[in-house]
Design an enzyme around this catalytic site. Structure first.
Site, short mmCIF file in Angstrom:
data_model
loop_
_atom_site.label_atom_id
_atom_site.label_comp_id
_atom_site.label_asym_id
_atom_site.label_seq_id
_atom_site.Cartn_x
_atom_site.Cartn_y
_atom_site.Cartn_z
N ASN A 157 0.84 -1.21 0.00
CA ASN A 157 0.00 0.00 0.00
C ASN A 157 0.87 1.26 0.00
OD1 ASN A 157 -2.22 -1.87 0.77
ND2 ASN A 157 -1.08 -1.90 2.68
N GLU A 169 8.54 -5.00 -1.03
CA GLU A 169 7.41 -4.06 -0.89
C GLU A 169 7.88 -2.64 -1.19
OE1 GLU A 169 4.77 -5.62 -0.86
OE2 GLU A 169 5.55 -7.54 -0.15
N1 PHE Z 1 1.14 -7.61 -3.50
C1 PHE Z 1 1.71 -8.35 -2.41
C2 PHE Z 1 3.18 -8.53 -2.77
O1 PHE Z 1 3.57 -9.38 -3.49
C3 PHE Z 1 1.14 -9.68 -2.15
C4 PHE Z 1 -0.27 -9.69 -1.70
C5 PHE Z 1 -1.26 -10.04 -2.56
C6 PHE Z 1 -0.60 -9.39 -0.41
C7 PHE Z 1 -2.59 -10.07 -2.18
C8 PHE Z 1 -1.89 -9.43 0.00
C9 PHE Z 1 -2.90 -9.78 -0.88
O2 PHE Z 1 3.99 -7.78 -2.42
ZN ZN Z 2 4.77 -8.06 -4.77
#
Ligand code: PHE
Ligand code: ZN
Length: 872
Positions: A264, A297
């Site tokens: 996020n 992240e």
């Molecule tokens: N987008 C996150 C990541 O790979 C993974 C994720 C997907 C977390 C769906 C929560 C729900 O960094």
């Molecule tokens: Zn990711």
């Protein structure tokens, strides 16, 4: 029940643009209110307003301040539709939620009294009615109102504007995110949390406040995450010229979280197991994972957030690229060679299995039932390989040029994998038309290697043939564009200069063959003697080599290949053949003997003072049972078990002295240092102890027991406990009881106690796992508990598929029970059934009937249904 598929080909661009959205959250114990106000413009004349929404109670909907009555809109279980809306208007929607009853842990929910959100992929729609699609990007202003004592910390994305005291024991925080984003990147946290703070100054001089939040009392375990964040920020500036773009960067550790962590904007929410670490409570592997996930992240801020996805079929655009970036980062932080080996091991164990199974799908899928099921190793790890191949083809410099171009073209946009491929290829004058098949075709290609040497002509010819087996929905495949990094070695192991049509040097000076046809022949002249081939160096493409190399060549490469990846790869190839031979013998009840030449080579390596401990550890590691199961025609758990024990015992006996010396050399050294180098020393000596313990020699078991009781860090303690957990002796019980007493109030650490028991190869493991599901410390609604006990057991190939017990029935019961509460967690257990097709008939019948029983549950989630149905 909804079961339809969605298709990439049905993609339509949005009918509305949202200039900005205001979200007001009013948080209470019994219910929460969410008021959203958006400025909307219609871009498709005549289009009705269609909003996604699943579950939130609709309190009111207003267009330009006027409330609509129920005749003016249509509300279904998935959508809110308003037929007539002006070309430009203000939309106000009020919803009501009960986060305290949210067990799916998607949308707004509560974990240990903390309000938090998880919106990726499509859970923003459980909070309010909105355009829940990544190509609708807008600016967010957020307010959060809550009780002051229960929720002193109120966080959202972007800039912290102010906090107002409302006078009635409540307060209200105002946040504004200056960057446009899709709603899956929205986040909110409200709770009573501890925090550590630091700062990072970007290379253009922006001072960024860094905060890591965790439950009170756990702040001391947040420092490694903070250090990892600073390293990541610096690395992205150096490697890709990418700077952070907000004044604050926050990480919050949450105990109940379905996945690992979430990127996020400005407010990462993490599973607490990927934040909290100190010497007593985390292993070297944990320290490493935290560093790499914090980095992952953080890297999403550019690859995912600034440039985002047009639609969910493009998920690998951000995930493949970000995994590639975190792998590169980890390589730079540790050791590029061993990092590559680890990444490929991971790819083979999980992704190759996926590609060979009933749920095989392309890196850019073109249909699905549940978008949640896209978070696979194909999208992530194979996606990263696809990016890496691009880098191999254009070289590192060329790749950086392409990345710069990608951000120049697409910053602030929602784009596709094709846009990415174009940004990399065009500035480098490359044509990726054929290459793009890596995105659209599933399956692991096989490259068949044939060699010939003509002494009279001094000519060496290499014939390469590629093929790819059918996968579900794709009966035939077109040839892939495969970059193969190659070398020909002389008798001393030196790389010969190569001069052949079709072989070029990339900008890093590596020889690359770009195989494009189904069959190609390469002729190398001026070869005074038959060279030794080193092919697929650094694992330059995610393919399976079919290469009947002479044993002498393989042993030569194990000893001399300058490419450390291939040295180890050839050792794996030899080990894998020995393993298959042992399995075959075990099935025929023949004596299990291990090729002495291999054992001698391993012993020589252990004695080699020039080889690094990290590399020795990689060499000592045998192919995993999951990798073997892919290769074997039949998964016979008993034969696998016998082969494993025979192989490991033979190594223990042949290398006993070298293993003992290795153990003594590194044991007890720098026990509180978690540097990757020291970690590698520890890994090697603990592996040595693990091998030695196979002989069940009382003297060795005494060493293991001593290590457990005197351990000064969790790595040593866990390594010893894993050895003791395989025994049937009071030592086992004593250690397990002690560990439990020590950590019973700390679920992140106690999860390791569950895992060590769930992965034990003893025949009683199933009974113990069953009993542990009733243990007071086990909470079936906590994802980490489920993963560390049940998913860990599902990955225990030998005990899960043991014909003497009935693990399938137990597991099916667990999946059904969990699916009703949390579909995402349940669907992650389904992978345990991936090898069904390889089981012997009676076992296969048992497994299939359990799968049928699960799928027959009316209310089963589409996540689990999609994954299991394909096996039938
Ligand atoms: N987008 C996150 C990541 O790979 C993974 C994720 C997907 C977390 C769906 C929560 C729900 O960094
Ligand atoms: Zn990711």
């Amino acid at each position: 029940m909804k079961q339809e598929k969605i298709f990439l080909k049905d993609y339509k661009s949005p009918d509305f643009t949202v200039d900005n959205v205001n979200l007001d959250f009013i948080l209470n114990e019994d219910f929460c209110r969410v008021i959203s106000q958006s400025q909307v413009r219609k871009t498709t004349p005549g289009a009705p307003l269609l909003l996604n929404g699943e579950g939130p109670k609709l309190i009111s909907i207003k267009v330009d301040g006027k409330a609509l009555d129920s005749s003016q809109y249509e509300l279904t279980s998935e959508e809110l539709m308003v037929k007539d809306v002006p070309d430009q208007f203000t939309l106000e929607i009020e919803t009501e939620l009960q986060p305290q009853n949210n067990t799916a842990l998607e949308g707004l929910y509560k974990s240990n009294g903390i309000f938090c959100t998880q919106c990726e992929a499509q859970s923003f729609r459980t909070i309010t009615y909105f355009w829940d699609r990544p190509d609708v990007m807008t600016s967010y202003s957020v307010t959060i109102e809550a009780d002051k004592t229960k929720y002193p910390v109120l966080l959202s994305n972007g800039d912290r504007l102010k906090v107002e005291d409302l006078g009635n024991g409540r307060h209200k925080a105002y946040w504004k995110d200056p960057h446009k984003k899709p709603c899956y990147l929205f986040a909110l946290v409200a709770g009573d949390l501890g925090v550590i703070r630091d700062t990072f100054t970007t290379r253009s001089g922006r001072k960024v406040n860094l905060e890591v939040y965790a439950a009170h009392g756990k702040q001391d375990r947040c420092h490694h995450a903070m250090e990892s964040l600073k390293k990541s920020m610096k690395w992205d500036e150096e490697a890709f010229g990418l700077e952070y773009d907000l004044n604050d960067y926050m990480i919050v550790a949450i105990d109940d979280f379905n996945a690992g962590a979430m990127e996020n904007k400005g407010l990462n929410i993490f599973n607490s197991r990927l934040v909290l670490a100190d010497t007593a409570s985390a292993t070297d592997t944990d320290f490493f994972s935290i560093e790499s996930v914090v980095a992952h992240e953080y890297f999403h801020n550019w690859t995912g957030n600034r440039v985002t996805l047009r639609d969910w079929f493009q998920l690998s655009l951000k995930e493949g690229l970000t995994v590639f970036r975190d792998q590169e980062f980890s390589g730079d932080m540790t050791d590029r060679g061993t990092q590559r080996i680890d990444d490929v091991d991971g790819l083979r164990a999980a992704q190759f299995a996926e590609d060979a199974g009933t749920n095989a799908h392309p890196v850019r899928p073109d249909s699905c039932m549940s978008v949640d099921n896209f978070f696979t190793s194909t999208i992530y790890e194979k996606g990263a390989e696809v990016i890496r191949m691009m880098q191999t083809i254009v070289g590192r410099k060329g790749f950086r040029k392409g990345m710069d171009e990608y951000f120049r073209r697409h910053d602030g946009q929602a784009v596709t994998t094709e846009d990415f491929a174009a940004a990399i290829s065009e500035p480098n004058g490359k044509d990726f038309t054929q290459f793009r098949r890596w995105y659209s075709q599933a399956g692991t290609p096989t490259v068949k290697v044939q060699e010939a040497y003509d002494a009279s002509k001094k000519e060496y010819t290499l014939t390469l043939e590629q093929s790819c087996a059918p996968t579900p929905g794709q009966p035939t495949k077109e040839p892939f564009h495969i970059p193969l990094m190659v070398a020909l070695l002389d008798k001393q192991g030196k790389e010969l200069p190569l001069n052949a049509k079709g072989v070029h040097t990339n900008s890093d000076g590596k020889y690359i063959i770009e195989l494009r046809e189904a069959r190609e022949v390469y002729t190398f002249t001026g070869m005074n003697e038959k060279p030794v081939l080193s092919i697929l160096r650094e694992f330059s493409a995610p393919v399976t080599l079919q290469w009947a190399a002479a044993a002498d060549d393989l042993y030569f490469l194990v000893e001399k290949d300058p490419d450390s990846f291939n040295r180890r790869e050839m050792a794996q190839k030899l080990a894998s053949d020995i393993y298959s031979d042992l399995i075959a013998k075990a099935r025929k009840k023949e004596a299990l003997t291990v090729e002495p030449r291999f054992l001698k080579a391993l012993n020589a390596l252990l004695l080699d003072t020039k080889a690094s401990p990290a590399f020795k550890a990689k060499m000592l590691q045998l192919p995993s049972l999951h990798v073997l199961a892919q290769k074997e025609a039949v998964l016979d758990a008993n034969a696998f078990y016998a082969a494993r024990n025979a192989f490991r015992t033979a190594i223990a006996k042949e290398c006993r002295q070298a293993l003992l010396d290795t153990y003594r050399q590194y044991h007890g050294v720098e026990t509180k240092n978690h540097d990757s180098k020291v970690g590698a020393h520890r890994r090697l000596k603990n592996m040595a102890l693990g091998y030695l313990a196979e002989t069940k020699d009382p003297e060795i078991l005494k060493l293991a027991s001593e290590q457990y009781w005197k351990a000064e860090n969790l790595t040593d303690r866990m390594a010893a406990m894993a050895i003791l957990a395989e025994l049937d002796s009071p030592e086992r019980t004593k250690a397990l009881d002690h560990f439990y007493q020590e950590w019973k109030n700390d679920s992140v650490v106690l999860n390791k106690w569950f895992t060590v028991q769930a992965t034990s190869l003893r025949p009683h493991t199933l009974d113990e796992v069953k009993a542990l599901t009733k243990h007071p410390a086990f909470n079936i609604t906590n994802p980490n508990n489920v993963y560390s006990l049940l998913r860990a057991f599902g990955s225990n190939l030998i005990r899960f598929n043991d014909p003497q017990t009935d693990a399938f029935k137990f597991y099916a019961d667990c999946i059904i029970e969990i699916d009703a509460k949390n579909p995402q967690v349940a669907s992650r257990l389904c992978a345990a059934f991936n090898f069904v097709q390889k089981l012997e008939p009676a076992m296969k019948d048992r497994a299939l009937s359990e799968i049928k029983r699960i799928v027959a549950v009316e209310t089963l989630s589409k996540n689990s249904r999609e994954l299991l149905q394909s096996a039938l």
